[in-house]
Design a protein around this motif. Structure first.
Motif, PDB file in Angstrom:
ATOM      1  N   ALA A  37      48.034  53.758  50.367  1.00  9.41           N
ATOM      2  CA  ALA A  37      47.956  52.495  51.100  1.00  9.41           C
ATOM      3  C   ALA A  37      46.519  52.004  51.249  1.00  9.41           C
ATOM      4  O   ALA A  37      46.245  50.811  51.132  1.00  9.41           O
ATOM      5  N   PHE A  38      45.601  52.929  51.513  1.00  9.37           N
ATOM      6  CA  PHE A  38      44.215  52.520  51.703  1.00  9.37           C
ATOM      7  C   PHE A  38      43.645  51.927  50.419  1.00  9.37           C
ATOM      8  O   PHE A  38      42.900  50.944  50.445  1.00  9.37           O
ATOM      9  N   THR A  39      44.015  52.482  49.284  1.00  3.96           N
ATOM     10  CA  THR A  39      43.592  51.914  48.000  1.00  3.96           C
ATOM     11  C   THR A  39      44.180  50.524  47.808  1.00  3.96           C
ATOM     12  O   THR A  39      43.521  49.625  47.285  1.00  3.96           O
ATOM     13  N   GLY A  40      45.414  50.331  48.256  1.00  5.66           N
ATOM     14  CA  GLY A  40      46.032  49.014  48.153  1.00  5.66           C
ATOM     15  C   GLY A  40      45.302  47.972  48.972  1.00  5.66           C
ATOM     16  O   GLY A  40      45.095  46.838  48.523  1.00  5.66           O
ATOM     17  N   VAL A  41      44.878  48.336  50.192  1.00  6.96           N
ATOM     18  CA  VAL A  41      44.113  47.416  51.032  1.00  6.96           C
ATOM     19  C   VAL A  41      42.803  47.041  50.349  1.00  6.96           C
ATOM     20  O   VAL A  41      42.404  45.870  50.320  1.00  6.96           O
ATOM     21  N   LYS A  42      42.121  48.029  49.783  1.00  8.68           N
ATOM     22  CA  LYS A  42      40.851  47.771  49.107  1.00  8.68           C
ATOM     23  C   LYS A  42      41.048  46.881  47.875  1.00  8.68           C
ATOM     24  O   LYS A  42      40.202  46.029  47.577  1.00  8.68           O
ATOM     25  N   MET A  43      42.164  47.052  47.180  1.00  7.15           N
ATOM     26  CA  MET A  43      42.418  46.232  45.997  1.00  7.15           C
ATOM     27  C   MET A  43      42.673  44.774  46.377  1.00  7.15           C
ATOM     28  O   MET A  43      42.226  43.860  45.685  1.00  7.15           O
ATOM     29  N   VAL A  44      43.395  44.557  47.480  1.00  7.28           N
ATOM     30  CA  VAL A  44      43.630  43.189  47.952  1.00  7.28           C
ATOM     31  C   VAL A  44      42.304  42.527  48.332  1.00  7.28           C
ATOM     32  O   VAL A  44      42.021  41.378  47.962  1.00  7.28           O
ATOM     33  N   ALA A  45      41.474  43.273  49.074  1.00 10.69           N
ATOM     34  CA  ALA A  45      40.174  42.738  49.473  1.00 10.69           C
ATOM     35  C   ALA A  45      39.303  42.452  48.262  1.00 10.69           C
ATOM     36  O   ALA A  45      38.632  41.413  48.187  1.00 10.69           O
ATOM     37  N   LEU A  46      39.315  43.352  47.274  1.00  8.83           N
ATOM     38  CA  LEU A  46      38.505  43.161  46.070  1.00  8.83           C
ATOM     39  C   LEU A  46      38.978  41.947  45.287  1.00  8.83           C
ATOM     40  O   LEU A  46      38.157  41.182  44.752  1.00  8.83           O
ATOM     41  N   PHE A  47      40.282  41.731  45.246  1.00  6.01           N
ATOM     42  CA  PHE A  47      40.826  40.586  44.517  1.00  6.01           C
ATOM     43  C   PHE A  47      40.302  39.276  45.090  1.00  6.01           C
ATOM     44  O   PHE A  47      39.849  38.384  44.356  1.00  6.01           O
ATOM     45  N   TYR A  48      40.338  39.151  46.416  1.00  2.77           N
ATOM     46  CA  TYR A  48      39.885  37.905  47.033  1.00  2.77           C
ATOM     47  C   TYR A  48      38.364  37.748  46.932  1.00  2.77           C
ATOM     48  O   TYR A  48      37.862  36.625  46.842  1.00  2.77           O
ATOM     49  N   LEU A  49      37.639  38.859  46.929  1.00  4.46           N
ATOM     50  CA  LEU A  49      36.195  38.773  46.716  1.00  4.46           C
ATOM     51  C   LEU A  49      35.888  38.276  45.312  1.00  4.46           C
ATOM     52  O   LEU A  49      34.962  37.477  45.101  1.00  4.46           O
ATOM     53  N   LEU A  50      36.667  38.720  44.335  1.00  2.00           N
ATOM     54  CA  LEU A  50      36.462  38.251  42.964  1.00  2.00           C
ATOM     55  C   LEU A  50      36.770  36.763  42.832  1.00  2.00           C
ATOM     56  O   LEU A  50      36.152  36.069  42.019  1.00  2.00           O
ATOM     57  N   MET A  51      37.702  36.271  43.628  1.00  3.34           N
ATOM     58  CA  MET A  51      38.022  34.853  43.597  1.00  3.34           C
ATOM     59  C   MET A  51      36.868  33.992  44.121  1.00  3.34           C
ATOM     60  O   MET A  51      36.833  32.782  43.885  1.00  3.34           O
ATOM     61  N   LEU A  52      35.929  34.618  44.841  1.00  2.00           N
ATOM     62  CA  LEU A  52      34.757  33.884  45.322  1.00  2.00           C
ATOM     63  C   LEU A  52      33.731  33.639  44.210  1.00  2.00           C
ATOM     64  O   LEU A  52      32.901  32.743  44.328  1.00  2.00           O
ATOM     65  N   LEU A  53      33.792  34.440  43.152  1.00  2.00           N
ATOM     66  CA  LEU A  53      32.791  34.318  42.083  1.00  2.00           C
ATOM     67  C   LEU A  53      32.801  32.937  41.419  1.00  2.00           C
ATOM     68  O   LEU A  53      31.729  32.365  41.190  1.00  2.00           O
ATOM     69  N   PRO A  54      33.982  32.366  41.087  1.00  3.42           N
ATOM     70  CA  PRO A  54      33.946  31.009  40.508  1.00  3.42           C
ATOM     71  C   PRO A  54      33.333  29.976  41.455  1.00  3.42           C
ATOM     72  O   PRO A  54      32.659  29.050  41.008  1.00  3.42           O
ATOM     73  N   ILE A  55      33.556  30.129  42.779  1.00 10.05           N
ATOM     74  CA  ILE A  55      32.965  29.202  43.742  1.00 10.05           C
ATOM     75  C   ILE A  55      31.442  29.308  43.709  1.00 10.05           C
ATOM     76  O   ILE A  55      30.731  28.295  43.682  1.00 10.05           O
TER      77      ILE A  55
END
Length: 278
Positions: free
Chosen positions: A144-162
């Motif tokens: 579960a903890f890895t899943g939380v980190k993956m969700v957070a990482l996904f949204y952080l990556l979405m900031l790169l195009p901005i």
């Protein structure tokens, strides 16, 4: 166009010192208008009107994007020795052109918008805590903890195009304000100044690193406790927010006008060269 004494860095610094109070006043106006765009969030207090919170991005586009173009025009006034805090800041002149420029730059945020919309519709409704937990565990491959980190990482990556869009379009509004053609050479110079000026934000980053990192560790500990014991105790964010807001007021807000003046001075130099060219 009225010439300014000094060019480049010196012109920006002179305008910054001469009009510091007015520049901060302009930022206050921009902050107030930006806050107005998020007023629809208040509708979330009542379930029947919660859907009206989707007016926030619409209001942001209609209010804030043209205002940024007006702010660039006011920076040109500051470089010319005039007061940047003027009615021009909220003028409707050239509204459509400024709005279009902002919308084009905003297209870089489409991946993040799609991710947020997908997340909203995925987790909205009758999704209970156990189902959400199972989804996170599955996403993390059983952890579960890895899943939380993956969700957070996904949204952080979405900031790169901005960030890439802000970087690429950093000179657009300033060139429109100075009435100068945005060439690739000028764009690259602006991107270079934009990159180097990030050094102005280093003191703010250093000052906020400790309170933010401490709160993040507290959040991770709370998530870990929830995933192991199903006891959720969210740390109080108010002390951290107060520290970050106070630090931003002292170390961040005063340097933003200087960074923007550097870009405005570059476009003004280009306009002066075009005027003096035979």
């Amino acid at each position: 166009m009225t010439s300014t004494k000094g060019t480049g860095l010196m012109a920006a610094w002179q305008a910054y010192r001469r009009h510091f109070g007015s520049l901060m006043g302009s930022m206050a106006v921009i902050g107030c208008v930006s806050a107005m765009a998020f007023v629809p969030l208040l509708f979330m207090a009542v379930p029947e009107t919660a859907f009206l919170c989707w007016l926030c991005p619409v209001m942001y586009v209609l209010l804030v994007l043209p205002l940024r173009g007006n702010a660039a025009c006011c920076l040109q006034d500051a470089l010319a020795g005039q007061c940047p805090l003027s009615p021009k800041l909220i003028s409707l002149a050239g509204y459509g052109r400024k709005l279009l420029r902002g919308v084009i730059a905003l297209l870089w945020a489409v991946p993040m918008m799609l991710a947020l919309i997908a997340g909203y519709f995925s987790f909205a409704g009758d999704l209970d805590a156990m189902t959400l937990y199972a989804m996170i565990v599955k996403l993390g491959g059983g952890d579960a903890f890895t899943g939380v980190k993956m969700v957070a990482l996904f949204y952080l990556l979405m900031l790169l195009p901005i960030c890439a869009g802000l970087f690429f379009h950093c000179m657009t509004r300033h060139c429109q304000a100075a009435n100068v053609r945005l060439t690739m050479k000028l764009r690259l110079k602006g991107m270079g100044i934009h990159l180097l000026s990030l050094a102005l934000f280093v003191p703010f980053g250093i000052a906020t690193f400790f309170p933010v990192s401490t709160y993040v560790r507290d959040i991770m500990a709370a998530v870990d406790a929830f995933l192991s014991d199903f006891v959720l105790a969210v740390p109080d964010p108010v002390p951290c927010l107060i520290m970050v807001a106070g630090t931003a007021l002292v170390l961040l807000m005063p340097v933003i006008p200087l960074r923007n003046l550097l870009l405005a001075a570059l476009s003004r130099q280009a306009a002066n060269r075009e005027e003096s060219a035979p």
